[in-house]
Design a protein around this motif. Structure first.
Motif, mmCIF file in Angstrom:
data_model
loop_
_atom_site.group_PDB
_atom_site.id
_atom_site.type_symbol
_atom_site.label_atom_id
_atom_site.label_comp_id
_atom_site.label_asym_id
_atom_site.label_seq_id
_atom_site.Cartn_x
_atom_site.Cartn_y
_atom_site.Cartn_z
ATOM 1 N N ASP A 219 35.406 51.892 41.320
ATOM 2 C CA ASP A 219 34.763 51.357 40.106
ATOM 3 C C ASP A 219 35.458 50.067 39.637
ATOM 4 O O ASP A 219 34.808 49.194 39.085
ATOM 5 N N LEU A 220 36.767 49.944 39.901
ATOM 6 C CA LEU A 220 37.434 48.691 39.533
ATOM 7 C C LEU A 220 36.917 47.541 40.384
ATOM 8 O O LEU A 220 36.743 46.417 39.914
ATOM 9 N N GLU A 222 33.925 47.437 41.662
ATOM 10 C CA GLU A 222 32.576 47.165 41.157
ATOM 11 C C GLU A 222 32.621 46.322 39.883
ATOM 12 O O GLU A 222 31.838 45.398 39.720
ATOM 13 N N VAL A 223 33.559 46.676 38.989
ATOM 14 C CA VAL A 223 33.706 45.914 37.756
ATOM 15 C C VAL A 223 33.986 44.453 38.081
ATOM 16 O O VAL A 223 33.331 43.547 37.563
ATOM 17 N N SER A 224 34.949 44.223 38.975
ATOM 18 C CA SER A 224 35.305 42.842 39.300
ATOM 19 C C SER A 224 34.110 42.103 39.852
ATOM 20 O O SER A 224 33.853 40.962 39.485
ATOM 21 N N GLN A 225 33.360 42.789 40.736
ATOM 22 C CA GLN A 225 32.175 42.129 41.294
ATOM 23 C C GLN A 225 31.160 41.835 40.197
ATOM 24 O O GLN A 225 30.600 40.751 40.142
ATOM 25 N N SER A 226 30.963 42.811 39.327
ATOM 26 C CA SER A 226 29.901 42.639 38.333
ATOM 27 C C SER A 226 30.257 41.559 37.317
ATOM 28 O O SER A 226 29.382 41.036 36.652
ATOM 29 N N PHE A 227 31.560 41.251 37.178
ATOM 30 C CA PHE A 227 31.928 40.166 36.278
ATOM 31 C C PHE A 227 32.108 38.842 37.023
ATOM 32 O O PHE A 227 32.615 37.877 36.467
ATOM 33 N N ALA A 229 33.790 38.143 40.185
ATOM 34 C CA ALA A 229 35.052 37.790 40.831
ATOM 35 C C ALA A 229 34.791 37.322 42.255
ATOM 36 O O ALA A 229 34.003 37.908 42.979
ATOM 37 N N ASN B 76 22.022 43.376 39.133
ATOM 38 C CA ASN B 76 23.040 42.324 39.268
ATOM 39 C C ASN B 76 23.525 42.231 40.713
ATOM 40 O O ASN B 76 24.574 41.686 40.991
ATOM 41 N N LEU B 78 24.830 44.278 42.776
ATOM 42 C CA LEU B 78 25.980 44.979 43.345
ATOM 43 C C LEU B 78 25.521 45.713 44.585
ATOM 44 O O LEU B 78 26.292 46.018 45.479
ATOM 45 N N ARG B 102 27.574 34.611 41.489
ATOM 46 C CA ARG B 102 28.781 34.786 40.669
ATOM 47 C C ARG B 102 28.599 34.151 39.301
ATOM 48 O O ARG B 102 28.990 34.719 38.287
ATOM 49 N N ARG B 105 26.489 36.379 37.183
ATOM 50 C CA ARG B 105 27.244 37.549 36.736
ATOM 51 C C ARG B 105 28.254 37.177 35.656
ATOM 52 O O ARG B 105 28.557 37.964 34.774
ATOM 53 N N ARG B 106 28.800 35.967 35.747
ATOM 54 C CA ARG B 106 29.799 35.566 34.751
ATOM 55 C C ARG B 106 29.150 35.205 33.424
ATOM 56 O O ARG B 106 29.747 35.380 32.366
ATOM 57 N N PHE B 113 30.396 50.592 32.476
ATOM 58 C CA PHE B 113 30.388 51.646 33.489
ATOM 59 C C PHE B 113 30.654 53.025 32.890
ATOM 60 O O PHE B 113 31.346 53.157 31.886
ATOM 61 N N MET B 119 41.015 47.899 33.745
ATOM 62 C CA MET B 119 42.123 47.591 34.636
ATOM 63 C C MET B 119 43.412 48.216 34.070
ATOM 64 O O MET B 119 43.819 47.853 32.958
ATOM 65 N N PHE B 130 38.653 39.617 30.758
ATOM 66 C CA PHE B 130 38.654 39.566 32.226
ATOM 67 C C PHE B 130 37.532 38.696 32.798
ATOM 68 O O PHE B 130 37.770 37.822 33.630
ATOM 69 N N LEU B 134 37.821 35.112 34.868
ATOM 70 C CA LEU B 134 37.249 34.854 36.187
ATOM 71 C C LEU B 134 36.445 33.565 36.178
ATOM 72 O O LEU B 134 36.395 32.837 37.160
#
Lengths: 343, 399
Positions: A219-220, A222-227, A229, B76, B78, B102, B105-106, B113, B119, B130, B134
């Motif tokens: 899930d971490l 996934e979070v990074s991807q969804s924001f 990264a 999005n 994923l 990207r 998404r940003r 979730f 993190m 966060f 990015l």
């Protein structure tokens, strides 16, 4: 002349006797009478010969390459060794104790101080410094090689399937087996000692780096991807920090294995505590061997506790919400100077 | 017609290593289980097409394995779709290269979730910032925005705590703040409140509605909880086995469930929070139209004719005036105007009121409670029996 020299006076055989039994080729014999019921009487696949030929060929053709590898290892090693030998023991002991206080607390600081003083008192100081520089050199190179490799096999299953058997081989092959080839390629001395140590101590770092990164919760990721990264941001902002405790455990293991390799490596003229042990055993001088042994044990305990504390430190700091510069001896200096400024 | 922000067009998703084969079978109309038996490919989403309007809370509901989490991750990207297109704000997200994806998404879409997924190595404010980090925003600037987002969820004082020091509800608030920090057009919430206990969950739902009232965003909310869907959703899409079986407002779906699967969701649901007075108001009560010179006697007669105790008085345009009873009429002189005989304690209720809010009024009233619309027009009356019966609504017996 031949007959005269023969004290038994028997006739020399017409054909010269087959005296070269040392290099007797048993293969040809076996191949002539191959027995299906006992097929493994002789060696059918001359693996030993192949290895020898391959090694000789490598030595002849690639000696330059291996001599080139020596250069950075040699450079790092001699730099560290000069550095460690140049520090006066008293200064070194105080610095190490302060460092231990900083990263782990007063208890370890006291332990470090006592251990180093004992090593000095029993007369193993200079040898310990040699060992320390060997160990540090090999750990540095293990990190340079191991971290990127670990990251790589964590990201690619194919790379993982290729490299993992190699790591298995590195860990299970007895050190004696590659001691000789390494000497043939690198010569003797401290540099091949470092190379042998790297072979032995590298796998856990690669494995644990790989494990640490693969264990980062999905899930971490996934979070990074969804924001949004990028792969590099993901690696440096998420995967490596989350995997850090595991990677630190890998570095700790590498350090410990390097230390344990020191005795083996002394067989190829590597100096330090290991050589004390080896010389002691060779001369049945139990006293000398014990001095070397005690030195290795004390050094190992100090280094192990310090690297472990390094891994735990961050978490403890989080909980107590204390900045690193407000703790330990640096914290002491910090508070003193701050007070002065306020006055 | 409202403005569309997300458009999903014929989306298919097949999980497995040879999706093309499964897709061909699927388009021929072969059954999902049959495809799995033949090709060992799993159908995630089967031909989904719908639109999401700007500023609405769109709830996607279904049981586990119905493809709702897959659906939201397609939005999005994923998860890559096997075929079909998704447009976000006019741009085809399914055709973007990695770097523009990207950027989207940003800047445009954030996600909350189920597992919070904070993190562990960052403190709260770094977690919230966060997404901004990015995007390469400067530290002072992103901290300012992060603090602003934390203030919105009421966690400003915890900026420098670490996630493992917070409770589940607080962690999810941080997760929400993280998603709000970059002020997205679209907020994806994947079972965002499902891991929280019921009280905290209700609190978070209210919080979300409050945030939505302050600043309208498009929210796509995944849930398996009908009460949550009813409470939050402007519209609900119900998914079953990868197929979107029904889309509509909570009311529409409640009243016209597309199939037994949809109906089964409503088993045991609290109707009182969904049905309104309008839905159960009955017109069987006697209404008396007040004309000039129409006195109490005439009204009394009408009640006798119908053998009723109470009468509901309306004017010619059916505007509600009051309630009379045989007793209240008899208590007045015969020639008096009707309005003097109105029973004072009976107050009409609005047709938009939920049944839950009517119980007190209906219980206290001596007669069936009259229902009026915004203009004051008489829409019928609700008796105690009718209210009780509707609360015991058994959805399976319908049809």
């Amino acid at each position: 002349m031949a007959t005269a020299a023969n004290p038994w006076g028997t006739q020399a055989p017409a054909t010269p006797p087959n005296n070269d039994w040392l290099i007797n080729d048993s293969n040809s014999k076996v191949l002539h009478h191959f027995d299906w019921l006992n097929p493994f009487d002789g060696t059918l696949v001359p693996f030993d010969k192949w290895v020898e030929h391959a090694l000789n060929w490598t030595v002849e053709n690639f000696r330059g390459v291996f001599q080139a590898i020596r250069v950075p290892v040699d450079g790092t090693l001699s730099m560290l060794e000069n550095f460690f030998q140049a520090i006066p023991p008293t200064v070194f002991i105080v610095l190490m104790a302060l460092l231990a206080w900083q990263i782990a607390g007063k208890k370890l600081a006291f332990g470090t101080f006592a251990s180093l003083v004992i090593i000095g008192l029993i007369g193993a100081w200079s040898e310990m410094m040699v060992t320390l520089s060997l160990v540090f050199t090999s750990v540095i190179f293990c990190m340079i090689i191991g971290l990127p490799l670990g990251i790589w096999i964590a990201r690619s299953d194919r790379a993982s399937s290729i490299i993992r058997p190699i790591l298995d081989a590195m860990q299970t092959t007895p050190a004696f087996v590659y001691l000789v080839p390494v000497v043939m390629l690198f010569g003797i001395g401290n540099v091949p000692g470092v190379v042998v140590t790297i072979i032995f101590a590298l796998p856990p770092l690669i494995r644990l780096t790989n494990l640490g990164i693969r264990q980062v919760p999905e899930d971490l990721i996934e979070v990074s991807q969804s924001f949004g990264a990028s792969p590099w941001q993901m690696l440096f902002r998420v995967q490596l920090p989350v995997a850090m405790p595991t990677i630190m455990a890998g570095i700790n293991q590498t350090l410990m294995l390097s230390l344990s390799m020191v005795v083996f490596a002394s067989m190829i003229a590597v100096g330090g505590l290991g050589q004390m042990v080896l010389r002691g055993i060779g001369r049945l001088d139990m006293g000398l061997a014990a001095v070397g042994g005690l030195g290795i044990v004390l050094l190992a305990v100090v280094l192990d506790r310090m690297t472990q504390a390094l891994g735990l430190r961050e978490k403890v700091m989080h909980r107590q919400r204390i900045k690193w510069y407000k703790k330990g001896p640096i914290g002491l200096v910090y508070t003193i100077t701050c007070k002065k400024e306020k006055k | 017609m409202r403005e569309t922000i997300i458009e999903v067009k014929n989306i298919y998703k097949v999980f497995g290593d040879s999706p093309k084969k499964a897709l061909a079978l699927l388009k021929k109309g072969v059954d999902k289980d049959e495809i799995f038996r033949k090709t060992s490919q799993t159908i995630g989403i089967n031909d989904a097409s719908f639109e999401i309007y700007k500023g609405e809370i769109f709830v996607i509901m279904g049981l586990s394995g119905s493809g709702k989490s897959t659906m939201v991750r397609l939005m999005n990207r994923l998860i890559e779709p096997t075929s079909g297109q998704i447009y976000v704000d006019g741009d085809e997200i399914t055709a973007m290269n990695q770097s523009s994806l990207r950027d989207v998404r940003r800047e445009k879409i954030s996600m909350v979730f189920q597992s919070f997924a904070l993190m562990p190595h960052m403190n709260v404010i770094d977690n919230v910032a966060f997404g901004l980090e990015l995007g390469g925003m400067k530290k002072s600037e992103r901290y300012e925005k992060a603090l602003n987002a934390l203030e919105q969820v009421g966690l400003k004082d915890y900026s420098f705590s670490y996630p493992d020091e917070l409770s589940g509800g607080m962690q999810q608030r941080v997760g929400l703040a993280r998603a709000l920090a970059n002020d997205p057009r679209v907020l994806l919430m994947d079972e965002a409140f499902s891991a929280l206990d019921p009280l905290i969950r209700a609190e978070m739902q209210d919080e979300l509605l409050k945030l939505q009232a302050e600043h309208e965003r498009t929210i796509i909310f995944i849930s398996h909880d009908l009460d949550e869907a009813m409470k939050l959703g402007d519209r609900i899409a119900i998914m079953q086995g990868g197929v979107v079986v029904q889309i509509g407002t909570p009311d529409e779906i409640l009243k016209n469930p597309a199939n037994d699967y949809v109906r089964s969701f409503f088993r045991g649901v609290n109707v009182g929070g969904i049905m309104t007075a309008r839905d159960i108001a009955s017109l069987q009560q006697v209404t008396i139209i007040q004309k000039d010179g129409n006195g109490t006697l005439a009204a009394l007669q009408t009640l006798h004719e119908h053998d009723r105790e109470f009468g509901y008085i309306v004017d010619k345009k059916r505007k509600y005036l009051g309630v009379v009873s045989v007793d209240s009429l008899k208590a007045k002189p015969k020639r008096d105007s009707i309005d003097l005989a109105f029973i004072k304690e009976v107050e009409p209720v609005l047709e938009t009121a939920y049944l839950n809010d009517l119980m007190g009024a209906v219980a206290k009233s001596p007669c069936a409670v009259p229902v009026v619309n915004e203009q004051g027009k008489y829409m019928g009356a609700i008796s105690k029996a009718a209210l009780l019966e509707s609360l015991d609504y058994n959805w399976e017996e319908e049809e």
